[in-house]
Scaffold this motif. Structure first.
Motif, PDB file in Angstrom:
ATOM      1  N   VAL A  10       0.823  -1.258  -0.094  1.00 14.38           N
ATOM      2  CA  VAL A  10       0.141  -0.007   0.030  1.00 14.38           C
ATOM      3  C   VAL A  10       0.840   1.108  -0.098  1.00 14.38           C
TER       4      VAL A  10
ATOM      5  N   LEU B 168      -4.989   2.341  -0.228  1.00  9.92           N
ATOM      6  CA  LEU B 168      -5.761   2.051   1.160  1.00  9.92           C
ATOM      7  C   LEU B 168      -7.132   2.228   0.787  1.00  9.92           C
TER       8      LEU B 168
ATOM      9  N   VAL C 233      -3.380  -4.165   6.487  1.00  8.92           N
ATOM     10  CA  VAL C 233      -2.507  -3.387   5.226  1.00  8.92           C
ATOM     11  C   VAL C 233      -1.216  -3.217   5.608  1.00  8.92           C
TER      12      VAL C 233
END
Length: 142
Positions: free
Chosen positions: A86, A92, A103
């Motif tokens: 990410v 995101l 994440v």
């Protein structure tokens, strides 16, 4: 991280790791038909989807649908999901929209020599509560 050449060896490794109290994750989890097969064949606790797979899924409506389905199946089977790679806020937002639970990536900060330096550099607005993912169950949640 262990690389196992065949399913039988993986099953044995997973069983022994669980007997010792370890959780088991699958790194470089694939988004596509192979990913569904990996999820069905492996008794895992965590599926980590790499940044390249996340980027491929972002390119099309079908990719997004496939990733959502895979994340849903993982959840149904008791496995958590992680989106790796990410790099920007759009990544995101996409990961949240697809229902990924965790994440990681450079968006949250580059490696730092100590935890204080790392945590002070993380933008606070990235940790706002996300809305639950949209989908067929959205009406049930409302």
């Amino acid at each position: 991280l262990w690389r196992l050449p065949e399913t039988g060896a993986a099953d044995l490794f997973i069983r022994r790791a669980r007997e010792k109290g370890f959780l088991v994750g699958l790194d470089r989890f694939e988004v596509g038909a192979r990913g569904f097969q990996q999820l069905i064949e492996s008794d895992i606790d965590l599926a980590k989807i790499d940044g390249a797979a996340l980027a491929r899924a972002r390119r099309s409506r079908k990719g997004r649908s496939l990733l959502r389905a895979l994340v849903g199946l993982a959840r149904e089977m008791g496995a958590a999901t992680v989106a790796a790679g990410v790099q920007e806020e759009a990544d995101l937002a996409f990961a949240r929209d697809c229902g990924l639970q965790f994440v990681q990536g450079d968006l949250f900060g580059l490696p730092a020599p100590n935890l204080k330096a790392f945590t002070s550099a993380i933008p606070a607005h990235l940790f706002q509560a996300a809305a639950p993912p949209a989908g067929p169950d959205a009406a049930k949640r409302a």
